[in-house]
Motif scaffolding. Sequence first.
Motif, short mmCIF file in Angstrom:
data_model
loop_
_atom_site.label_atom_id
_atom_site.label_comp_id
_atom_site.label_asym_id
_atom_site.label_seq_id
_atom_site.Cartn_x
_atom_site.Cartn_y
_atom_site.Cartn_z
N HIS A 86 -19.35 -15.63 13.18
CA HIS A 86 -18.81 -17.16 13.43
C HIS A 86 -17.75 -16.90 14.49
O HIS A 86 -17.26 -18.11 14.99
CB HIS A 86 -18.54 -17.84 12.09
N THR A 87 -17.34 -15.72 14.58
CA THR A 87 -15.96 -15.77 15.78
C THR A 87 -16.22 -14.53 16.61
O THR A 87 -15.58 -13.67 17.00
CB THR A 87 -14.87 -15.43 15.03
N LYS A 88 -17.47 -14.47 17.26
CA LYS A 88 -17.88 -13.39 18.14
C LYS A 88 -17.02 -13.24 19.34
O LYS A 88 -16.46 -11.97 19.60
CB LYS A 88 -19.47 -13.49 18.67
N LYS A 89 -16.70 -14.25 20.00
CA LYS A 89 -15.69 -14.13 21.31
C LYS A 89 -14.62 -13.66 20.80
O LYS A 89 -13.87 -12.89 21.53
CB LYS A 89 -15.70 -15.64 21.88
N TYR A 90 -13.86 -14.08 19.91
CA TYR A 90 -12.53 -13.72 19.25
C TYR A 90 -12.57 -12.16 18.85
O TYR A 90 -11.61 -11.50 19.38
CB TYR A 90 -12.10 -14.59 17.90
N PHE A 91 -13.77 -12.02 18.07
CA PHE A 91 -13.85 -10.52 17.65
C PHE A 91 -13.91 -9.55 18.94
O PHE A 91 -13.24 -8.31 18.84
CB PHE A 91 -15.18 -10.37 16.90
N LEU A 92 -14.51 -10.13 19.89
CA LEU A 92 -14.77 -9.01 21.01
C LEU A 92 -13.50 -8.93 21.80
O LEU A 92 -13.16 -7.71 22.13
CB LEU A 92 -15.85 -9.52 21.97
N LYS A 116 -10.48 -8.89 20.25
CA LYS A 116 -9.85 -8.17 19.40
C LYS A 116 -10.26 -6.62 19.76
O LYS A 116 -9.35 -5.64 19.48
CB LYS A 116 -9.72 -8.51 18.06
N ILE A 117 -11.49 -6.38 19.75
CA ILE A 117 -12.06 -5.03 19.99
C ILE A 117 -11.69 -4.38 21.02
O ILE A 117 -11.42 -3.09 21.08
CB ILE A 117 -13.59 -5.12 19.29
N TRP A 118 -11.59 -5.25 22.24
CA TRP A 118 -11.30 -4.58 23.42
C TRP A 118 -9.56 -4.26 23.44
O TRP A 118 -9.43 -3.31 24.10
CB TRP A 118 -11.33 -5.66 24.71
N GLU A 119 -9.09 -5.16 22.76
CA GLU A 119 -7.55 -4.97 22.82
C GLU A 119 -7.37 -3.54 21.57
O GLU A 119 -6.57 -2.61 22.00
CB GLU A 119 -6.76 -5.96 21.82
N TRP A 120 -8.17 -3.42 20.70
CA TRP A 120 -8.20 -1.95 19.81
C TRP A 120 -8.48 -1.01 20.73
O TRP A 120 -8.00 0.11 20.81
CB TRP A 120 -9.24 -2.18 18.60
N LYS A 121 -9.49 -1.12 21.60
CA LYS A 121 -9.83 0.01 22.55
C LYS A 121 -8.89 0.37 23.40
O LYS A 121 -8.47 1.57 23.76
CB LYS A 121 -10.98 -0.20 23.26
N GLU A 122 -8.13 -0.56 23.93
CA GLU A 122 -7.18 -0.35 24.88
C GLU A 122 -5.90 0.57 24.30
O GLU A 122 -5.31 1.58 24.76
CB GLU A 122 -6.45 -1.49 25.54
N LYS A 123 -5.65 0.34 22.93
CA LYS A 123 -4.58 0.77 22.25
C LYS A 123 -4.91 2.20 21.84
O LYS A 123 -4.21 3.13 21.92
CB LYS A 123 -4.17 0.02 20.98
N LYS A 124 -6.11 2.28 21.23
CA LYS A 124 -6.55 3.79 20.79
C LYS A 124 -6.96 4.75 21.89
O LYS A 124 -6.34 5.98 21.68
CB LYS A 124 -8.03 3.73 20.06
#
Length: 950
Positions: free
Chosen positions: A105-111, A113-121
Motif C-alpha cells: 500500500h506504500t510502494k513509493k514510500y517503501f522504495l 526508504k530502501i534506497w536510503e538503506w542502500k546508501e547507508k549500508k
Amino acid sequence: MDKVYIPNTIEQSIYSFWEKNNYFSPEKNSNKKSFYMVIPPPNITGGLHMGHAFQYTIIDILIRYNRMKGKNTLWQMGTDHAGIATQILVEKKLLKEKKIYNISHTKKYFLKKIWEWKEKKEKTIFKQIRRLGSSVDWNSNCFTLDPKISNAVNKAFIILYNNNLIYKGKRLSNWDSKLNSVISDLEVDMHNASINIWYIKYEIENNNKSEKINNQKKYITIATTRPETLLGDTAIAIHPDDSRYKNMIGKKVIVPIVNRSIPIIFDKYVDIKKGTGCVKVTPGHDFNDYSIGIRHKLPMINIFTFNLKIKKKLDIYDFNGIKSTEYNNCVPIFLQKLEKKEARNKILKILKKINLLENVKKIETMIPYGDRSNAIIEPILTSQWYVKTKKLAKKAIHVVKTKKILFFPKKYKKLYYSWMNNIQDWCISRQVIWGHRIPIWYDKEKNIYVGKNELTVRNKYNISDTVYLKQEKDVLDTWFSSSLWTFSTLGWPNKNNLVHIFHPSNILVSGFDIIFFWIARMIMLTLYLIKDTKKNSQIPFKKIYITGLIRDELGQKMSKSKGNVIDPIDMIDGISLPNLIKKRTKNMIKTDLVHDIVIRTKKSFPKGIKSYGTDALRLTFASLAAPTRNIIWDMNRLKSYRNFCNKIWNASRFIILYNQNKKISKKFIPKKLYFFDHWILIELNELIKKFKIEIDIFRFDNIVMLIFDFIKNKFCDWYLELVKLSTLIYSENKLQSTRDCMIYVLENILCLSHPIIPFITESIWEKVKNLKKITYHTIMLEKFPVYKKFFLDTKILQDMYWFKKIIKSLRNLRSQCNISYRKLITLYYKSNNNNIKKILSKRKKYFQKIAFIKKIILFDKNINNLHYSSNIIDNEIEIFILFDKCKNNYSSEELDIKIKKIQKKINCIELNLLNKNFLNKAPLIVIKKEKEKLILLKKNKKNLMLKNNI
C-alpha cells in the motif's frame, strides 16, 4: 622510523595515498597482459563478516601479486541488492519505527526508504573494505540495480526468451507465505522436527455387484503428516512389487470428506517398508507427488490461497498445468477460508467422528523453512518464469571436464557435477518489490510481449498508444543479475565495453555454499551470451578457488543468533568488552539466549578485543587458507602474527638506523660476499621460487609459513645477528657489500610480503627508498622478485647448516650446565668429517663471537674418566663441555624438575606427531621442525639423566 609499530597510525593514511593516486585502477588502453577478478558482491543487508574479510584478503593477495608482476590489473568492485533479504530487513525496520504493516500500500514510500538503506549500508561496507586494505577499483564500482547492470539484465532476458530458453509455466514451487513470494530450493533450510503422522482409511470404491448387495465396505490405509492436503489428492500410489496389494490393480478409492473418486496407481517411488506401503498422491502440494503426477499424467489440485487459507473453489489443472474440469472444484463450506492449522484440526475431527482415523504416531522428520523469513515453506502450484537449464548445463559441465575451468581444491568438481547432472529448470521470478522488473508486457487478452521498455515493445510489435499494456509485476531472482557479474560490470552489451580487454576473469574466489547459487549459473549464462572475436563461447573465469567456512573457536558456524560473530574491523581497531557484548546482543530475536551469549563473550574476551591492525589479520587469514571445508578461528594465531609484524618493523628499523648516513648502492651487485651474505641470498632465492609454486596452487597457508620461517628464523635470528658480529670483526670499509646485501634482502622481503601485509610493507618501503635516495612512487607498483638460477651454492648451504647446528647444540649444552650464554668457554669436539673441521677453522671468528668461545679444540684423548656434557650432531660431530673446566651448578632436585619439564614437552610433541589431523593439515616445514625439536629434547633429557646418575 618510529620506535614502536602502531598499525592505526599508518594504515588509513596509506590507503588514502593509494586511492588518491589512482593506483588501484587499470589502464583502459594497454598492451600489458590483463589480470581481472570480480569481488563476490556483498549484500547490502549489513556489514562485512569474517567470511567476506577472509575471501577479500585472498583476492587482494592475488591482485597485488599480479599487479607487481606487471599486469594490467582490475579488481571489479560492487554490491548486490539482495532482493528478498533487503526487503525483509527494511520491512522490519518500517514496522518497528513507523508501524507500517503492508508495504504494497506504500510502494513509493517503501522504495524511497530502501534506497536510503542502500546508501547507508554501502557506506559501511565501503569503509570496511578500505580498512581491510582491499585494492579494488573504486572507479568501476557497480551496484546490481545500476542502470548499466539493468541494461545487461534486460538484454540477457530478452535473448534467452527469444531463443526459447525462458518460459512461463504453472509448476510446483516453494511458497513463502511470509514473503508472499516463491523461493528457490537453495533458499530452503531443512530443520529437524518431531511431528505427528496420521493413519487415515480411504474407502475402496465398490464396483463388485455382490459386494454392493451385501453392503460390504473395504478400506485402504495411508499415513500422512499433512491431512489437510487430502483435499488435493488425485491418486493412491503403491509399489508394483508389494504383494499385499496385488488385488488393487485397476481399483479406485474415495477421498474422505470431498468424496472424490481417485485411482490406485503403481509406482516404484513408493517405499514398501515405510508406513502402510500406500501413499496418497497430492501433486499440487508435494514435490515427490508432483513427479509421480507428471509420470502418470494425473490432475493437479491447488487447495491454498497465497496466505495459506483453504480456497473457496479448488484450482484444478492437468499435468501440463492447463485448467481442467476433471473433478468438482467445490470445497465443503465448513473448510473454506480456514488457515492451514485450523483446516487440519477440523479435518481430523471429522475423520475421527466417521471412524476413518485409524491411528496417530510421533515421528522425526525434516520440515522446510525459508532461509530469510524462517517461515514454513508450502509447495504450491504457481505461474512462474523459468530458464531451461538442461542444454545450458551440458556446456557448463563440458568446460570443467575439458579443464577450460579448473577447480581448486579439485574435490569440489564432484559437487559441481552432482548438481549440474541433476539440474532442474531455474525459477527466476519473485513476487517482491525490490529487484529488476521482468521485461514482459501484457495486453488485456494476456498476450505476451518482450522488450526493455514499453516504448520499445510498442515499436517492435507495432502496438498503438491506445492499446492497454501492463508490465509484469514480478521481479527477477537476485542470482539472475549476479550470474552476469563478470561481463555486465564491464559494460556489456554496450559497444564501448571492456569485455574485449579483461574478459574472461582469471580467478574466482568463492565459498563452497554458493557453487550452484552463483558459480554454476555464471558459467551457464556466460557461455551462452558472451562470444570471443572468433564467435566461440567464453567462460566467465579460468580458475575457481573455493575457500572454507570460517567457524568460531568451538567449531560452530558464526551467526548473530548464536552471538559468536566477530566483526573483522573490531580485530583491526579493537573493541571494549561492554561494546562487544552490546554488538552481539543487539536486536536478538531469541532474547532467552542473551544471558548465555554474555557469559560466553566474557569468557572468550575478558578484556574485549585488542587492536591488532589489518596486516596481522590478513596474515592470520592467509595462514588459515588450507584446502579444508571448515576453518577454526584462532585468536592466539592473530596475536602471534601481530608479534611477527612487530618483528619485521624492528628488524627494518635496525637496518635503516644501521645504514643511515652511509653509502648505499642504488643497484646491488652480488660480489665479494661474506659467507652469511651469500647464504641469505640463496635462502631468499629459494623463498622466491617456492612462493611462485605455492601461489599457483593457492596454498596461501604455505606461503605464510615460508615467509614467517625466512624472516624470523633465517633473516632475523641468524643473518642480522651475523651482520652485527661482522662489525666487531671487520672494518667499516669492508662491509659495503654486506650493507648493500642487507638492503637488497629487505627490499625483496617487503616485495614478497606486500600482497599479504600491504600497509607495513608500504610504510617501511618509504623509509628504504629515502635511505637509498631514490624516488619510487609505491611498493605496490614495484616488480615482484624473480627466481635466479645462478644463486644456488650447495657448499655455502652446507657450511651454514653445520654452523647453525653447532651453535644451537652448544647453546643447549650451556643451558644444561647452567652456564650464562655470555661466559667464555672452550669448545671441545670430536669429528672425522673434514668439511666440519674446515668450517670450525674457517669460521672460527664467528663461532667465537656468536657463541662466546675462547678456544675451539679438537679433542682426541680418552674422556671416559672426565666429567663432561656432550651432544652428538647427526652422527658427524660430538661437542663437549668439560666439567673440570666448567662445573655443573644444578642441584639434584633442580635436575629432577628440568627432566620432568623436558618430558612434558616430549609427550606433547609425540602426541602431535601421532595425530592424523595434525600430520594431514600442518605444513611439512612445521612437522619437520617438531621432529627436530623432539630429537633435541631427548638428547637433553639423556644428558641431564647422566648428570643425575639416573
